[in-house]
Design a protein around this motif. Structure first.
Motif, mmCIF file in Angstrom:
data_model
loop_
_atom_site.group_PDB
_atom_site.id
_atom_site.type_symbol
_atom_site.label_atom_id
_atom_site.label_comp_id
_atom_site.label_asym_id
_atom_site.label_seq_id
_atom_site.Cartn_x
_atom_site.Cartn_y
_atom_site.Cartn_z
ATOM 1 N N ASN A 97 0.470 8.911 -4.532
ATOM 2 C CA ASN A 97 -0.398 8.656 -3.386
ATOM 3 C C ASN A 97 -0.577 6.940 -2.906
ATOM 4 O OD1 ASN A 97 -1.408 9.977 -1.175
ATOM 5 N ND2 ASN A 97 -3.615 9.284 -1.685
ATOM 6 N N HIS A 128 5.059 9.159 -0.713
ATOM 7 C CA HIS A 128 4.143 8.036 -0.614
ATOM 8 C C HIS A 128 3.822 7.985 0.853
ATOM 9 C CE1 HIS A 128 4.637 6.928 -4.841
ATOM 10 N NE2 HIS A 128 5.816 6.921 -4.802
ATOM 11 N N ARG A 129 2.593 7.580 1.153
ATOM 12 C CA ARG A 129 2.287 7.091 2.476
ATOM 13 C C ARG A 129 2.807 5.844 2.730
ATOM 14 N NH1 ARG A 129 -4.114 6.676 2.201
ATOM 15 N NH2 ARG A 129 -3.736 5.566 0.186
#
Length: 330
Positions: A97, A128-129
């Motif tokens: 994350n 992933h952001r």
């Protein structure tokens, strides 16, 4: 939120310093040992930001594992053509994350991929952001606390809010935009038009010509964006029109300076060899030109800039050919 800034050029240094002054726990990764030693001994980056004293809170390292340890947000500020290998180097160091924010403006030459696409592929399927920071922002002015507004392209609402608040100061304003593709394309294509504007200005063609290049450059940006799924409204904002105006008119623009020097008759390789900082538009021109052929998008300014850069075309002739193209509706 603890931050790792990957890249010690002018923009990476500026953003790292901005966060450090806010009291954020930030470490900047520098590839060159000599530069790292200077950061530590002088408290400045004279290679790229001479004379600017950096925040004493800013941590430095040339060890990627040490830089990334314990961080949640990774700000990528390496040149776009090196983005893929550097992301590959840190892929296994990122926690679940993790948030990746790209601050580089360009299109990958070998693939024609935007930086969000490069990131997705380089992460090897790991989720992933992601966000991209773009807009009219000369590092020289930002680090001297001159008022600046930028755009954050991010589809994740929570991350948008976090990053917006993280970077916001009384001189640095961040707007959010869900259109990642539009934000990153605007930041890339404007560099091509800035080279053309530099050529035009150096040849003495005047402000009428520059205004035409900016306006028709915006049209090219919009046509390519529409073909690649971007929101046309994005190009009327900071990362489109805003950055286009800045880089086409401001003498701090490296890409504009490349155009000016080409118009003086200097060779591209000589110009680049004398520049310490990267002019992203040089490689991006070639990448976007190839992309336009693949997607069948008409980009006449990009075509002429590519011919000047890579085919030895006379800059004055390139401008004449733009002016004598077949007449059409706007």
């Amino acid at each position: 939120m603890k931050v790792a800034v990957i890249g010690g050029g002018s923009w990476g240094t500026t953003l790292a310093d901005l966060l450090a002054h806010k009291g954020v726990d930030v470490t900047i990764w520098l590839r060159e040992r000599e530069l790292l030693a200077e950061f530590k001994s002088k408290g400045e980056n004279s290679w790229y930001m001479p004379g600017v004293k950096l925040s004493p809170n800013l941590k430095t390292s040339n060890d990627l594992e040490q830089t990334c340890a314990g961080k949640q947000l990774f700000l990528m500020a390496v040149p776009s053509q090196f983005m893929r290998p550097v992301l590959g180097d840190i892929r296994e160091l990122l926690p679940k994350n993790a948030a990746i924010v790209c601050a580089s403006k360009g299109i990958e030459l070998d693939t024609g991929k935007t930086m969000s696409e490069v990131c997705e592929e380089a992460m090897g399927g790991k989720k992933h952001r992601f966000g991209v920071l773009s807009g009219p922002s000369f590092a020289y002015e930002v680090i001297r606390r001159m008022p600046t507004a930028v755009s954050l392209g991010c589809k994740d609402k929570d991350l948008s809010k976090e990053v917006q608040e993280l970077f916001a100061t009384d001189t640095f304003r961040v707007y959010t935009n869900k259109d990642v593709r539009g934000v990153e394309l605007g930041g890339a294509v404007k560099n091509i038009i800035a080279i053309a504007a530099g050529v035009s200005d150096e040849l003495g063609f005047g402000t009428n010509a520059r205004a035409a290049l900016i306006t028709r450059g915006l049209a090219e940006m919009g046509r390519l964006g529409a073909k690649m799924g971007a929101d046309p409204k994005t190009f009327m904002g900071l990362s489109g029109l805003g950055d286009l105006v800045l880089t086409c008119t401001g003498d701090l623009s490296r890409n504009r300076q490349v155009g000016k020097r080409l118009a003086r008759g200097q060779k591209l390789m000589d110009i680049l060899s004398e520049m310490k900082m990267v002019a992203e538009g040089v490689k991006t021109t070639q990448a976007v030109h190839l992309l336009s052929q693949k997607l069948k998008v008409d980009l006449p300014i990009t075509e002429q800039v590519n011919a000047v850069l890579y085919e030895g075309k006379d800059p004055a002739q390139a401008v004449r050919e733009l002016m004598t193209r077949a007449l059409r509706d706007e």
